[in-house]
Design an enzyme around this catalytic site. Structure first.
Site, PDB file in Angstrom:
ATOM      1  N   SER D  11       0.814  -1.218   0.000  1.00  0.00           N
ATOM      2  CA  SER D  11       0.000   0.000   0.000  1.00  0.00           C
ATOM      3  C   SER D  11       0.849   1.270   0.000  1.00  0.00           C
ATOM      4  CB  SER D  11      -0.949   0.011   1.199  1.00  0.00           C
ATOM      5  OG  SER D  11      -0.212  -0.022   2.404  1.00  0.00           O
ATOM      6  N   GLY D  12       2.132   1.118   0.184  1.00  0.00           N
ATOM      7  CA  GLY D  12       3.014   2.281   0.101  1.00  0.00           C
ATOM      8  C   GLY D  12       3.267   2.680  -1.344  1.00  0.00           C
ATOM      9  N   PHE D  13       4.000   3.758  -1.517  1.00  0.00           N
ATOM     10  CA  PHE D  13       4.231   4.257  -2.874  1.00  0.00           C
ATOM     11  C   PHE D  13       5.023   3.267  -3.727  1.00  0.00           C
ATOM     12  CE2 PHE D  13       3.914   9.032  -1.579  1.00  0.00           C
ATOM     13  CZ  PHE D  13       2.534   8.919  -1.546  1.00  0.00           C
ATOM     14  N   THR D  14       6.141   2.754  -3.168  1.00  0.00           N
ATOM     15  CA  THR D  14       6.933   1.837  -3.990  1.00  0.00           C
ATOM     16  C   THR D  14       6.236   0.492  -4.133  1.00  0.00           C
ATOM     17  OG1 THR D  14       8.217   1.278  -2.022  1.00  0.00           O
ATOM     18  CG2 THR D  14       9.158   2.911  -3.517  1.00  0.00           C
ATOM     19  N   CYS D 146      17.553   5.524  -3.689  1.00  0.00           N
ATOM     20  CA  CYS D 146      17.328   6.319  -4.895  1.00  0.00           C
ATOM     21  C   CYS D 146      18.413   7.360  -5.103  1.00  0.00           C
ATOM     22  CB  CYS D 146      15.947   6.970  -4.845  1.00  0.00           C
ATOM     23  SG  CYS D 146      15.635   7.900  -3.361  1.00  0.00           S
ATOM     24  N   ASN D 309      12.785   8.383  -8.867  1.00  0.00           N
ATOM     25  CA  ASN D 309      13.200   7.711  -7.633  1.00  0.00           C
ATOM     26  C   ASN D 309      12.381   6.464  -7.346  1.00  0.00           C
ATOM     27  OD1 ASN D 309      11.095   9.701  -7.109  1.00  0.00           O
ATOM     28  ND2 ASN D 309      11.194   8.980  -4.989  1.00  0.00           N
TER      29      ASN D 309
END
Lengths: 345, 345, 345, 345
Positions: D11-14, D146, D309
């Site tokens: 559920s996180g961005f990455t 990143c 990133n």
């Protein structure tokens, strides 16, 4: 006592900023604003924040006689018209690069030479924090370049205090907003192409490097990046002193330099969201924020400085210098504190 | 003559804006700024533009006695603490919704009722352009909601002039910046999620609808969209008058309403980049820009209005109203003209 | 089976988008990309995302023979060169306005007339959701205007289902990004002037109004606002049906229309940050997001729709229509899902 | 042949970016996506670009057996759960910092130690351009940080070619977007506070410094600045080689390193708007753009590199490494080219 003032090149971004400042200045009265492109149009039709100003642009060929003439023209214009400017006014404040450097040699190296080199000795660099005494009574003032101003304000105390000697290598990495490019337009500066960028420009050989090297006599490796803001220049200076230095040494140097300066804020650590200098914290104001951090592992000092490139980096510096030159209250007309919150400044 | 002032809820965005305005105001002296969350911290640690202000937040439970108390607290707080506020100050300017509506019924319908309905008759809506006479000497002032303010300033002249009668259907489509959400944070307002949005929120049933309907007695179809700016509210009102109207009629109505108003600019067509109202042209200032266009094919008038939601839509309106209430110069402390160029305001 | 394709006007924004899509399309091979301004330059020197594409712009006067010619030229060019286009290709997909309207009268009213009105009967509007059958085998396709597309996708189910009859007044308030203005530049679209705006443009009389009225036969009050994004068009349609309607009626109408459509997402309420259509949720993709809300107090339906103006509103719609025209997989080459998070799309 | 895959911390961005890539990947099938916070919610309710993905988040305690497990969890989680991960999958690709450094000492210095140091020898750094051979068949892969990735891709050829020897001082000045901070929210990352910034963070002592120093054995002076974009990391490296170097030497070094690399673009000068690496030119893609400029006056090389990133700097690098580990086509699932124009990436 009121001084009359004119702005040559008043339809550009820094010209408009000068008008904004002079309009709210207790000691100045705007007599004339020139623009070739917008002659006879109202100032407010170009600068929407100045709709209340009852003034139209006039031809730059017909200069009114005033106490102070501010020239916000492109590089090369002031040196060409300096005689007409001086005939029109006792005090000239030039916002271009034409009178910033000290010698013809520098203009040969960094620009396309200089047509009036005999005036370079006379002109005074407009950064009050470093030239206050010379500016008092000066008749030809050259407001500094915005990127150079950011770097010089940041680095000055290190040289003054002897932490840097001038033989060290200095890296200056600057991030600037789109107002620096002026009101001209063009594909690279269109919103669609310019939004959201981190775009290197003039990665080497930027002309403001000359001003930094002139200030400190040091070798400066300068690079600039366009980022997504309108106003603002943020300089990050990476320096490596020959001798070890402590955080207390840094605080001492910066406090001595800036504790009494009305337009410099030290912002170095602390709590909250805004712990280091940020351009958005000074947008619209004449403040420079200066901060630093020590990197013992790398024997490095990182110096951060942030200004509004159109204010401390241009029109604000010009008015500040004019205040000093005319020996009126140094802070007159420059009391705007900036906004919070505020977006891309 | 100097009036003492305090700001309750001073660590929020509008609280900070009040401090900024009061600090530069010739007739006010800030005595107290309260914050539960930041008690004993400096104001500058929260509001970076106010680092020069030598003031720390204090507990809201210990109110100083002042001439004017500005309350910048969330909805529901002022009605609960109004007795303490009135004990502390003769004049209360509330920036929340607690005293904007006229009747308990409205609070039952749009909010969760009202605990002090007997005060609703006494309170005066803070929009000076529509309530100047009532505000003179008022002791309980309710600054209007930002979206409502934008719409009311835009539509007012049409009702005053009789172009609209109140039985027409009005569509109000508002675009607002992220400062409207306050300083709280949260996932939806994180930079990564909130940047670049055109995001419908409260697409129906927005509480500011009640203020517009109260102002004009008309049925209002209101929708708001978050867009990528920080400060600013822009209302586009689509209205369909029963009788045909000419562009000259519109100019007449708007000129009569606003020619003498110090904080309203008519911007309706013309040349240049800024031909209609835009929030960025008024960012940081107390101006409302108002403009219109006639759509003969659709018998429609489109009214545009733009304000800084934190200024004309909140703190600026509050100070403006306080100036009128205290019978001092109406424009005192509100002379900032805005910037050009400027980004997401 | 591979179809050969060319893009006329390939150095513009939509031209570049066509190249991006065709490059990744399993059934197309790019044969030619023309540009007068950039003849002989690499495509990648203009469109940095296409540096890997080994192709140079060629003169538009020397058209290669291909299966499908996509014309991404300004209004008026296609009608002038249509014979050359048809000589070069069996299937023409035009992204300009030249073949969107059905009659010469409409071009007289909204544009400067039409030089080839006999072709208007033949051309098919490119929005697959409404013209799928006509598009199969079509040889002259007109991709719809971006703002019109957003509105038509949003409103279509209300007309198809009979909730709207065509005699109601419809208000369409559109917010668009800067890519809509094309790659040209100019002062109003410079980053410094265009950033952070909510700027009314063409507040009345926008030409896309003609396409919406053509689609539904209804009177449409249309206004557009530039906001701070690059890609994206978001239409908010305020409609007032003659008969009461329930939320279930709306869901039924929209589900029937779009449940089987590969490029329409219904986003109407629900949880999380993204509860209504948003342009940034579809940036780079061919999706249209459509949602709605019912405002019983005002007997209003608010319809939200969001597209990437360069995709569903232009190049994506064109490829989608070409897929249908050539009877290949409708979704071929259009599988990009969009990004999360993403900024000003 | 299809490989089954799961994403832990989806559920996180990455995590969302991994799901996006795996969904479009011809050789992977997503079996599981875990999230403690959003268990049982649809993936599309968190990641709006994945609404078409028919998948709900599951508890991370109940891991499915898969071929490849991607862990997109905060620092410290993977080292704690590595046994469970390895029981669930033969190949682990970890996006956190837990397995990037080679020795326990480094974790003691830069992090809070390491609970499973015996695995550090086994893990392979995920940057394919530098570890292709080791990655083939690897079972424990650590995708690089990143900022470190941006710097390493930029500087690598200078070390490989011997232009830098490792005893020089290197200054790395990085500009990053807000997605780097993750999906958490918080006041500093709220839109109102984070928009338009040039904000120093971790001005010294940033943990990614350790990865750069590990890669090259050199002393690195690293500083990072948050700027106004969502995706993107741009590294500007200022280096001062001991021996003079020519532009031709630089081109030779970089061409040799990257001419055959599918995900590195050399962008060093040339014409047009995009003359040096820019994050927005690679947004959404797995490309790294690398460029350079020579500053003879200062004996300096300035190296620019730009990545997304979340892609080359995280999820894209992870998939790239997984492709190599599984010996499938290295570019599979990573064919998105990026967009033009596009805003804050």
């Amino acid at each position: 006592m009121t001084h009359t003032a004119s702005v040559v090149g008043a339809s550009g971004f820094t010209g408009g900023e000068l008008l904004r400042l002079l309009r709210g200045h207790p000691a100045f009265e705007i007599v004339q604003a020139t623009s070739r492109e917008y002659t006879n149009k109202t100032v407010g039709s170009v600068h929407p924040n100045l709709r209340e100003l009852d003034l139209r642009f006039s031809e730059p060929t017909d200069l009114a006689s005033v106490d102070v003439l501010f020239a916000a023209t492109p590089h090369g214009v002031s040196m060409e018209h300096i005689d007409a400017f001086r005939e029109a006014a006792d005090t000239i404040v030039d916002l271009s690069a034409d009178f910033r450097l000290d010698s013809e040699d520098q203009y040969d190296q960094w620009y396309d030479g200089h047509s009036r080199p005999e005036l370079l000795d006379e002109s005074v660099y407009g950064l009050v924090e470093r030239h206050r005494d010379e500016l008092a009574g000066a008749s030809l003032i050259a407001a500094g370049g915005c990127n150079a101003t950011a770097a010089i304000v940041g680095l000055g105390p290190l040289f003054d205090d002897g932490i840097l000697a001038g033989d060290e290598r200095i890296v200056v990495d600057v991030k600037v907003g789109s107002s620096e490019g002026g009101a001209g337009g063009g594909k690279a500066s269109s919103h669609a192409e310019r939004s959201g960028v981190v775009r290197p420009y003039a990665p080497t050989g930027h002309r403001h490097e000359a001003e930094i090297e002139q200030a400190f006599g040091c070798e400066t490796a300068f690079s600039a990046h366009a980022v997504d803001m309108i106003r603002g220049a943020a300089a990050t200076c990476h320096v490596f002193p020959d001798e070890p230095v402590s955080k207390a040494d840094l605080w001492s140097a910066y406090r001595e330099a800036y504790d009494d300066e009305p337009f410099v804020r030290l912002v170095a650590g602390g709590s909250g969201v805004y712990r280091y200098p940020e351009p958005k914290a000074v947008a619209g104001s004449n403040y420079a924020e200066v901060g630093f951090e020590l990197d013992p592992g790398n024997e490095r000092i990182v110096v951060f400085s942030a200004i509004d490139n159109m204010m401390k980096g241009s029109a604000g510096q010009a008015v500040h210098a004019a205040n000093v030159a005319l020996r009126i209250d140094e802070t007159a007309g420059l009391d705007f504190q900036g906004l919070h919150p505020v977006g891309a400044p």
